[in-house]
Write an enzyme that holds these catalytic residues in place. Structure first.
Site, PDB file in Angstrom:
ATOM      1  N   HIS A 199       0.871  -1.183   0.000  1.00 15.08           N
ATOM      2  CA  HIS A 199       0.000   0.000   0.000  1.00 15.08           C
ATOM      3  C   HIS A 199       0.905   1.229   0.000  1.00 15.08           C
ATOM      4  O   HIS A 199       1.964   1.222   0.650  1.00 15.08           O
ATOM      5  CB  HIS A 199      -0.847   0.066   1.282  1.00 15.08           C
ATOM      6  CG  HIS A 199      -2.112  -0.731   1.259  1.00 15.08           C
ATOM      7  ND1 HIS A 199      -2.571  -1.412   2.369  1.00 15.08           N
ATOM      8  CD2 HIS A 199      -3.034  -0.929   0.283  1.00 15.08           C
ATOM      9  CE1 HIS A 199      -3.724  -2.008   2.067  1.00 15.08           C
ATOM     10  NE2 HIS A 199      -4.024  -1.738   0.813  1.00 15.08           N
ATOM     11  N   CYS A 214      -2.263   2.932   9.205  1.00 16.38           N
ATOM     12  CA  CYS A 214      -3.292   1.991   8.715  1.00 16.38           C
ATOM     13  C   CYS A 214      -4.468   1.875   9.673  1.00 16.38           C
ATOM     14  O   CYS A 214      -5.578   1.549   9.260  1.00 16.38           O
ATOM     15  CB  CYS A 214      -2.728   0.585   8.558  1.00 16.38           C
ATOM     16  SG  CYS A 214      -1.282   0.424   7.565  1.00 16.38           S
TER      17      CYS A 214
HETATM   18  N1  ARG Z   1      -3.900  -7.157   6.515  1.00 20.29           N
HETATM   19  C1  ARG Z   1      -4.299  -5.924   5.888  1.00 20.29           C
HETATM   20  C2  ARG Z   1      -4.251  -6.092   4.381  1.00 20.29           C
HETATM   21  O1  ARG Z   1      -3.381  -6.766   3.900  1.00 20.29           O
HETATM   22  C3  ARG Z   1      -3.432  -4.800   6.337  1.00 20.29           C
HETATM   23  C4  ARG Z   1      -3.873  -3.461   5.837  1.00 20.29           C
HETATM   24  C5  ARG Z   1      -2.945  -2.351   6.180  1.00 20.29           C
HETATM   25  N2  ARG Z   1      -3.488  -1.120   5.792  1.00 20.29           N
HETATM   26  C6  ARG Z   1      -2.826  -0.123   5.208  1.00 20.29           C
HETATM   27  N3  ARG Z   1      -3.450   0.998   4.994  1.00 20.29           N
HETATM   28  N4  ARG Z   1      -1.595  -0.264   4.776  1.00 20.29           N
HETATM   29  O2  ARG Z   1      -5.065  -5.573   3.660  1.00 20.29           O
END
Ligand code: ARG
Length: 284
Positions: free
Chosen positions: A173, A267
């Site tokens: 991300h 996050c």
């Molecule tokens: N386990 C989640 C996923 O893989 C973690 C999300 C983390 N969020 C972020 N905004 N980076 O989607």
């Protein structure tokens, strides 16, 4: 042109979701391993400490109800992209997370936002992959979100969009490797981008603070920025020094239980009034 008001515009406001049903129940990024479970009590303590630090900045924390069977709902950054009174809802790449959407949609509608559905073929993971630095929207793509979806959002909101490709699966991300602090100033992890992406960032952000690989792994870029406060996971001393030198106030708090799912401070939050670095926040 008159713009509809953001319903939380009067003060820094952050959406969080308690980790009641948080855990590593599937593996959709390289950080996740079902054999390395999160400790529920420790995760709760870490989440509460983060919430307290956010409240100490003067921000108001709003809560979304946790839902059994949706362990990643805690990562509210992925609920959508807030722009004035609109929220572009996420179209999650993985079906495990797509089930979060109706709960997120309902929360936003009940709290005075207009929700926008992106055309279905586009994957999009909200403020996890779309971050304003000044007037420009930076959109991370390839691993979770589609570049064409970011372009659609740019047309819809009438803003400049710079899509940047994410090339390292650990930084899947944009908010794991890029963090705007103010217009023209951001933190980034250079190795998460290709040459072209790094050039695009340099061309559009006057000052970029690079993060060391060891601190990138500690999610240094996944910071919550409220006023001059910058809240990160522990283990990012070089970044904290660089921030202090520039007049920022870094604060660390342990978030290892969430790193197990590939997430950290940022996050776990969504700015409802718009990130401080987003120019639209100040335009009336
Ligand atoms: N386990 C989640 C996923 O893989 C973690 C999300 C983390 N969020 C972020 N905004 N980076 O989607």
């Amino acid at each position: 042109m008159s713009q509809a008001a953001n319903p939380f515009a009067d003060r820094p406001s952050v959406l969080m979701c308690p980790p009641e049903y948080y855990g590593i129940q599937y593996e959709i990024n390289p950080w996740m391993d079902r054999r390395r479970q999160a400790d529920h009590r420790e995760a709760t303590r870490q989440w509460e400490r983060l919430r307290d630090l956010i409240q100490e900045t003067g921000a108001t924390v709003y809560l979304m109800d946790p839902v059994p069977g949706l362990p990643d709902l805690v990562f509210t950054a992925n609920a959508g992209l807030v722009y004035r009174d609109q929220v572009i809802l996420s179209n999650f790449r993985y079906r495990e997370r797509a089930r979060e959407r109706p709960y997120q949609k309902r929360w936003f509608q009940q709290h005075g936002f207009r929700t926008v559905d992106l055309p279905e073929p586009y994957h999009f993971e909200g403020a996890g992959d779309a971050l304003f630095c000044g007037p420009t929207l930076f959109g991370g793509y390839r691993i979770r979100s589609h570049a064409a979806g970011h372009q659609w959002i740019g047309r819809r909101l009438g803003c400049q969009v710079i899509p940047v490709e994410l090339v390292n699966p650990f930084y899947y991300h944009l908010d794991t490797c890029f963090c705007p602090l103010a217009p023209g100033l951001a933190i980034y992890f250079p190795d998460a981008f290709d040459q072209y992406g790094r050039q695009a960032l340099r061309a559009h952000v006057a000052e970029l603070i690079p993060v060391h690989v060891e601190e990138a792994r500690r999610f240094a870029c996944n910071a919550v920025v409220i006023g001059r406060r910058v809240i990160t996971n522990t283990g990012c001393p070089r970044l904290h020094r660089a921030l202090r030198e520039r007049g920022w106030e870094p604060v660390e708090t342990p978030l290892d239980e969430f790193v197990k799912a590939g997430g950290s401070a940022k996050c776990l939050t969504l700015r409802l009034d718009g990130e401080d670095a987003a120019a639209w926040r100040r335009e009336g």
